[in-house]
Enzyme design. Sequence first.
Site, short mmCIF file in Angstrom:
data_model
loop_
_atom_site.label_atom_id
_atom_site.label_comp_id
_atom_site.label_asym_id
_atom_site.label_seq_id
_atom_site.Cartn_x
_atom_site.Cartn_y
_atom_site.Cartn_z
N ASN A 168 -57.56 57.69 -63.23
CA ASN A 168 -58.86 56.79 -63.04
C ASN A 168 -59.85 56.91 -61.87
O ASN A 168 -60.89 57.09 -61.83
CB ASN A 168 -58.30 55.34 -63.17
N GLU A 266 -47.61 53.96 -55.60
CA GLU A 266 -48.58 52.86 -55.63
C GLU A 266 -49.07 52.67 -57.19
O GLU A 266 -49.42 53.48 -58.11
CB GLU A 266 -49.87 53.50 -55.25
N CYS A 300 -57.00 49.84 -60.43
CA CYS A 300 -55.79 49.13 -60.30
C CYS A 300 -56.30 47.81 -59.37
O CYS A 300 -55.28 46.94 -59.59
CB CYS A 300 -54.85 50.10 -59.48
N GLU A 475 -50.94 53.33 -48.17
CA GLU A 475 -51.61 54.31 -48.11
C GLU A 475 -52.81 53.86 -47.14
O GLU A 475 -53.02 52.80 -46.93
CB GLU A 475 -52.16 54.87 -49.43
P1 NAP Z 1 -49.46 57.01 -65.62
O1 NAP Z 1 -49.41 57.24 -67.05
O2 NAP Z 1 -48.10 56.39 -64.85
O3 NAP Z 1 -49.65 58.52 -65.03
C1 NAP Z 1 -49.86 58.77 -63.65
C2 NAP Z 1 -49.53 60.42 -63.36
O4 NAP Z 1 -48.11 60.41 -63.59
C3 NAP Z 1 -50.19 61.38 -64.20
O5 NAP Z 1 -50.25 62.44 -63.62
C4 NAP Z 1 -48.87 61.55 -65.28
O6 NAP Z 1 -49.48 62.70 -65.85
C5 NAP Z 1 -47.88 61.62 -64.62
N1 NAP Z 1 -46.47 61.53 -65.37
C6 NAP Z 1 -46.47 61.00 -66.58
N2 NAP Z 1 -45.03 60.96 -67.01
C7 NAP Z 1 -44.44 61.17 -65.55
C8 NAP Z 1 -43.02 61.39 -65.50
N3 NAP Z 1 -42.17 61.07 -66.45
N4 NAP Z 1 -42.82 61.95 -64.43
C9 NAP Z 1 -43.71 62.05 -63.33
N5 NAP Z 1 -44.97 62.06 -63.66
C10 NAP Z 1 -45.40 61.62 -64.75
O7 NAP Z 1 -50.71 56.14 -65.26
P2 NAP Z 1 -52.36 56.24 -65.67
O8 NAP Z 1 -52.30 56.01 -66.92
O9 NAP Z 1 -52.69 57.84 -65.23
O10 NAP Z 1 -53.08 55.54 -64.72
C11 NAP Z 1 -53.18 54.10 -64.84
C12 NAP Z 1 -52.35 53.52 -63.55
O11 NAP Z 1 -52.18 53.65 -62.57
C13 NAP Z 1 -52.37 51.89 -63.97
O12 NAP Z 1 -51.03 51.17 -64.14
C14 NAP Z 1 -52.98 51.68 -62.75
O13 NAP Z 1 -52.95 50.40 -62.09
C15 NAP Z 1 -52.24 52.76 -61.78
N6 NAP Z 1 -52.99 53.01 -60.57
C16 NAP Z 1 -52.56 52.34 -59.51
C17 NAP Z 1 -53.46 52.63 -58.07
C18 NAP Z 1 -52.75 52.09 -56.91
O14 NAP Z 1 -53.21 52.48 -55.71
N7 NAP Z 1 -51.72 51.28 -56.85
C19 NAP Z 1 -54.46 53.40 -58.25
C20 NAP Z 1 -55.01 53.81 -59.34
C21 NAP Z 1 -54.05 53.65 -60.55
P3 NAP Z 1 -50.15 62.70 -67.39
O15 NAP Z 1 -51.44 62.10 -66.88
O16 NAP Z 1 -50.08 64.21 -67.63
O17 NAP Z 1 -49.45 61.99 -68.26
#
Ligand code: NAP
Length: 495
Positions: A168, A266, A300, A475
């Site tokens: 995002n 995060e 997020c 962070e």
């Molecule tokens: P996600 O599906 O958890 O993916 C995050 C990252 O992890 C991507 O690079 C993904 O690769 C990778 N990944 C997937 N499976 C993995 C595994 N088994 N081991 C290690 N890495 C793996 O999250 P998203 O859908 O991209 O992002 C949305 C989420 O992020 C929401 O829940 C949002 O709240 C959270 N977020 C949190 C913050 C914060 O600061 N707290 C900030 C922004 C977003 P692929 O994309 O190739 O699957």
Amino acid sequence: MTIQEFRTTASDLPDAVVNGRLFINGVWREASDGGTTAIINPATGEVAATVAASTTSDADAAVAAAKAAFEDGRWSGLSGRERSRILNKAAQLIRERAEELALTESTDVGKPITFARAVDVATAADQYEYVAALAQQLDGSVRETPLHAHAFTRREPLGVVVAITPFNFPLILSSTKIAAALAAGNSVVHKPAGDTPLSALLMAGILADAGVPAGVFNVVTGSGGTLGDHLVAHPDVSKVAFTGSTDVGRKVAALAGQNLRPVTAELGGNAANILFADADLDKAIGTVIGAFVFNSGQFCMGGPRLLVERPVYETVLGILKDAVAGVPVGDPTNPGTVVGPMASRKQLDKVSSYVEAAKAAGGEIIVGGGPLDLDGGFYYQPTVIAGLGNDAAAVQEEIFGPVLTVQPFDTEEEAIALANSTEYGLASGVQTSNISRAHRVSSKLDAGIVWVNSWALLDPAVPFGGVKNSGWGREYGPEALESYTRTKSVIIATD
Ligand code: NAP
């Protein structure tokens, strides 16, 4: 390069990202098996670029390059002041190449170009500049002791940091990790999200141009399922810096735990925004809308749950109905657009299914309520839903779309209980003109950050991070740099 208003095609993108390759040991290369992945422009559904789909042996090569660079001291051995100069240069280059970065980010994620420039690119440059200053202050301290010895501490870098980021805010979230890790003297292997990897490729070129030596910063693009586990479990990795969903964060933390490697995680959020009847309503409604539509709600720290004190509940719903209908939704390259498409078809489908379930659960659609058929893109109308119980999925779970649920409350205690009632604890907000209430309520909210009479004010100097299932660690701020160093004690006998 200039931005063509109202329309972006793949040919407008910088060459480095149109046929994206891996950046390992200072060299651009194909995936070891030649695999590629198409990157879709969410505003049109068309292919915008093709990037390398890394294999696990590419990941091994990246870790080996980062480890060799760390061990020979080409970066870790520089003084903080020397690293600081290079990171400041990176900030300068980000500003100089702002249009390229903004267009890339907008095309990759669907971000309105105005915000890509003013928020994403500007924040990334600020982050590099902020940690560049901190890099000069990584001091240890002398400890007084009754031992016949001179005792002091040193703050040392950890080694190879794996930075995994979500779809995002690719540029901001990767910069958050990479800038801090580099400032402390670590080497980095970065795996951006599979759907939105393009700005990471531009940043690889920018960091190299700024003077970061080969091997210190490496980018592997590809699927988290293939690469993520492999990188997290790699024995030569010293720390995992992860931002993403709570579900994947749990897996990452468990896997890194087997090697006893530190993780900052995060994770997801589902913040409540509490609107008291004494708030300045005009200002508060603007804040409420910005908090749930920004980045198409894929934020997020967004505010998807609005809690409204009952005396103004109906008034607020009435204002929201008209104001939200007037939010400009459309082509992200149009400078007037406020809400662009969802970043992917998957996100669009996820939002649609939550809203349909909310309707089935008795939710009243105040405004919006469905996808928007525009240019073949993945658009969803900004949507406000009232009348849901607190246990509805749309209230309790992270929708990650431009959807606001609205619930009334009668007392301060009830508002706090509702705000704290989900598994998440990333952010929260209080809209009130009563300063005592602002202090009282913000102290009782289970959240890593609380905004009063505002939303999403963020700065590299101010730490953020989650509590409960929103994650571990902080962070931004000096706290972030702490997590990329370890303390060594040295005791030199004096007799
Ligand atoms: P996600 O599906 O958890 O993916 C995050 C990252 O992890 C991507 O690079 C993904 O690769 C990778 N990944 C997937 N499976 C993995 C595994 N088994 N081991 C290690 N890495 C793996 O999250 P998203 O859908 O991209 O992002 C949305 C989420 O992020 C929401 O829940 C949002 O709240 C959270 N977020 C949190 C913050 C914060 O600061 N707290 C900030 C922004 C977003 P692929 O994309 O190739 O699957």
